[in-house]
Scaffold this motif. Structure first.
Motif, PDB file in Angstrom:
ATOM      1  N   GLN A 189      -2.197 -11.316  -1.319  1.00 25.89           N
ATOM      2  CA  GLN A 189      -1.685  -9.978  -1.618  1.00 25.89           C
ATOM      3  C   GLN A 189      -0.454 -10.016  -2.522  1.00 25.89           C
ATOM      4  O   GLN A 189      -0.160  -9.028  -3.198  1.00 25.89           O
ATOM      5  CB  GLN A 189      -1.316  -9.252  -0.323  1.00 25.89           C
ATOM      6  CG  GLN A 189      -2.507  -8.768   0.487  1.00 25.89           C
ATOM      7  CD  GLN A 189      -2.054  -8.102   1.783  1.00 25.89           C
ATOM      8  OE1 GLN A 189      -1.057  -8.486   2.380  1.00 25.89           O
ATOM      9  NE2 GLN A 189      -2.783  -7.091   2.204  1.00 25.89           N
ATOM     10  N   SER A 217       0.819  -1.215   0.000  1.00 32.81           N
ATOM     11  CA  SER A 217       0.000   0.000   0.000  1.00 32.81           C
ATOM     12  C   SER A 217       0.851   1.263   0.000  1.00 32.81           C
ATOM     13  O   SER A 217       0.478   2.276  -0.604  1.00 32.81           O
ATOM     14  CB  SER A 217      -0.924   0.002   1.220  1.00 32.81           C
ATOM     15  OG  SER A 217      -0.168  -0.122   2.418  1.00 32.81           O
ATOM     16  N   PHE A 230      -5.088  -0.428  -2.867  1.00 30.92           N
ATOM     17  CA  PHE A 230      -4.267  -0.046  -1.732  1.00 30.92           C
ATOM     18  C   PHE A 230      -4.023   1.461  -1.627  1.00 30.92           C
ATOM     19  O   PHE A 230      -3.181   1.885  -0.857  1.00 30.92           O
ATOM     20  CB  PHE A 230      -2.907  -0.742  -1.835  1.00 30.92           C
ATOM     21  CG  PHE A 230      -3.005  -2.235  -1.763  1.00 30.92           C
ATOM     22  CD1 PHE A 230      -3.290  -2.866  -0.568  1.00 30.92           C
ATOM     23  CD2 PHE A 230      -2.818  -3.005  -2.908  1.00 30.92           C
ATOM     24  CE1 PHE A 230      -3.395  -4.240  -0.496  1.00 30.92           C
ATOM     25  CE2 PHE A 230      -2.915  -4.385  -2.835  1.00 30.92           C
ATOM     26  CZ  PHE A 230      -3.204  -5.006  -1.633  1.00 30.92           C
ATOM     27  N   THR A 231      -4.716   2.271  -2.390  1.00 34.39           N
ATOM     28  CA  THR A 231      -4.333   3.679  -2.448  1.00 34.39           C
ATOM     29  C   THR A 231      -4.924   4.531  -1.333  1.00 34.39           C
ATOM     30  O   THR A 231      -4.549   5.676  -1.182  1.00 34.39           O
ATOM     31  CB  THR A 231      -4.741   4.290  -3.800  1.00 34.39           C
ATOM     32  OG1 THR A 231      -6.139   4.125  -3.984  1.00 34.39           O
ATOM     33  CG2 THR A 231      -3.992   3.636  -4.935  1.00 34.39           C
ATOM     34  N   ARG A 279       2.020   2.035  -3.465  1.00 34.53           N
ATOM     35  CA  ARG A 279       0.914   2.510  -4.290  1.00 34.53           C
ATOM     36  C   ARG A 279       0.615   3.985  -3.990  1.00 34.53           C
ATOM     37  O   ARG A 279       0.352   4.784  -4.899  1.00 34.53           O
ATOM     38  CB  ARG A 279      -0.321   1.650  -4.052  1.00 34.53           C
ATOM     39  CG  ARG A 279      -0.156   0.215  -4.540  1.00 34.53           C
ATOM     40  CD  ARG A 279      -0.056   0.146  -6.044  1.00 34.53           C
ATOM     41  NE  ARG A 279       0.193  -1.226  -6.498  1.00 34.53           N
ATOM     42  CZ  ARG A 279       1.259  -1.598  -7.174  1.00 34.53           C
ATOM     43  NH1 ARG A 279       2.194  -0.694  -7.483  1.00 34.53           N
ATOM     44  NH2 ARG A 279       1.413  -2.834  -7.569  1.00 34.53           N
TER      45      ARG A 279
END
Length: 493
Positions: free
Chosen positions: A201, A122, A481-482, A125
């Protein structure tokens, strides 16, 4: 001109940090600078410092940055693996803050995460930086991990209830359910839930680096490349940057040469069986006595690294300094003084395996140890203890046929008679000679992968080329994941 920088984010502990340093040295050879971001093992202050002190002085282009320790309240009966996942999530904001502070002064072109650190995808990202995972294991283990979320939906029973039923993974020989890591045996457990989530993931990364070479695991690599391990989902590219192991240790002159090497100098060629079980492997006093009796009865020379722990199966507890007088049978050292040598806790393994006196290796089947044995051309007796080692055993014994199995490894005790029989089998029999010849053939393939212009160089260049083109990959990647709010949040299976 400012060097392009790659950030490496290893998992916690020496077993995860040391391979990252080897990767860093390879990247520096290609003109990059590297920042290795370290974290503390949960509830073990100073663990990062002690780990770093064990690593030889790196290239000046490699720097370390320790993130400020996080505070986690001890949770009674919390499994260490789950605690590790919790800690990784707690470190996410600190990692984001550090990388953000670098962005103005350093040109970061990629982040490489240990495969445990998928919750940090994350961060990459948010910062729009290409992100890759580093697997310290090989292609077969990667295939198993990526396929576990698929198995979760097609197998309703827990692995612990399947006993000797086979588990089928594309590109991998059938694995007995009992040989799957204990952490995933019970599908209702917190460790199982964390593992499945972790492995799901992994495919969100822009690519995955593994410590192997394609000629070693062609079936697994074929299954990974054509996406059979993750059907109906995007399979990121896989780069075989291996065999990635340390060179032969050159101890400081002030330390001198380890005494076991001088002893090996006096032994006949390929006459010694070496026994060592990794940085966390240890045995109960009862098992140590069985090993001692089996070695003595075999009549073969041996070099044995003895490690003990009261609770031998709990790899998360530190090993104790072995008291040989209490652990070994009465008079054992005297009776075997012309036959073998016993050392406490540690030996310079790469130097030992490459010594011409070594003829066999009794090993826990850790992947690094397996690669080290392969590059030395030393056949193995496979005695898996924990984690994915039983799966490695399947690969080494059944697929590659470079090792023989220590029967009873999955029972409470391996008896002296079995230890004696397997040492004799490897060192004396015609079948043992065949195993040795197969290992020699794999050694040639490994050496070929390592030479300049070999597959390791080619794969590394392909990886670095893809990094520079990764902005296009980021543009089409999942936006899952942003959102900053998920940096702390676990997601369910």
């Amino acid at each position: 001109m400012e060097k392009e920088t790659i950030v490496l984010y290893p998992g916690m502990g020496p077993g995860h940090l040391a391979p990252m340093v080897l990767l860093a040295k390879r990247l520096v050879q290609h003109g990059f600078s590297v920042i290795i971001v370290t974290t503390e093992v949960p509830h073990q202050p100073g663990s990062t410092n002690s780990t770093r002190s064990d690593i030889p002085s790196p290239d000046p282009s490699i720097s370390f940055h320790a993130l400020p320790a996080v505070s986690l309240l001890p949770v009674k009966n919390k499994h260490p693996i789950c605690l590790k996942y919790d800690t990784i999530r707690e470190y996410n904001p600190k990692l984001l803050e550090f990388l953000s502070s670098l962005s103005a002064a350093v040109k970061i072109i990629a982040i490489v995460l240990d495969f445990f650190q998928t919750d940090a995808i994350s961060i990459a990202r948010v910062l729009e930086i290409p992100v890759y995972l580093f697997m310290t294991s090989g292609a077969s283990i990667l295939a198993v991990w990526l396929h576990l979320p698929v198995l979760h939906h097609i197998i309703e029973k827990s692995f612990k209830d399947m006993a000797d039923e086979p588990v089928h993974v594309p590109g991998v020989p059938p694995i007995l359910a009992s040989d799957m890591p204990v952490s995933v045996h019970d599908r209702k457990s917190e460790t199982y839930q964390g593992r499945v989530r972790n492995y799901r993931q992994m495919i969100e990364a822009d690519g995955i680096i593994i410590n192997t070479f394609e000629a070693l695991e062609p079936r697994a690599m074929a299954a990974l490349k054509d996406g059979r391990c993750v059907p109906d989902r995007r399979m990121p590219p896989v780069y075989c940057i291996g065999p990635l192991i340390a060179g032969i240790d050159k101890q400081k002159e002030s330390q001198g040469r380890h005494e076991c090497l001088a002893w090996l100098d006096s032994q006949p060629k390929r006459s010694v069986v070496y026994l060592c079980f990794g940085s966390a492997g240890a045995f109960s006093p009862e098992q140590i006595k069985e090993i001692a009796v089996g070695l003595q009865s075999s009549g073969h020379r041996f070099l044995w690294v003895v490690c003990s722990r009261d609770d031998a199966k709990n790899i998360f507890k530190p090993r104790s300094e072995p008291d040989l007088n209490s652990l070994l049978p009465d008079g054992f050292l005297t009776r075997t003084k012309e036959q073998g040598m016993v050392v406490k806790s540690w030996a310079p393994q790469i130097e030992v395996l490459n010594h011409e006196s070594i003829g066999g290796f009794v090993s826990h089947c850790g992947w690094n140890s397996a690669l080290e044995a392969m590059l030395a051309g030393v056949p193995m007796i496979c005695w898996p203890l924990y984690a994915e080692q039983a799966i490695n055993k399947v690969l080494l014994v059944e697929e590659m046929k470079v090792g023989v199995l220590m029967e009873g490894y999955d029972k409470e005790l391996v008896h002296a008679e079995e230890i004696e029989a397997k040492v004799r089998y490897l060192m004396e029999s015609e079948d043992g000679r065949t195993v040795r010849e197969r290992m020699a053939a794999f050694r040639e393939k490994a050496v070929k992968a390592l030479v300049q212009g070999g597959s390791l160089d080619e794969e590394l260049r392909s990886f670095l080329k893809d990094i520079r083109n990764a902005k296009k990959m980021i543009a089409t990647a999942s936006t899952e994941f942003t959102d900053l709010h998920i940096l702390h949040q676990p997601c369910k299976v």
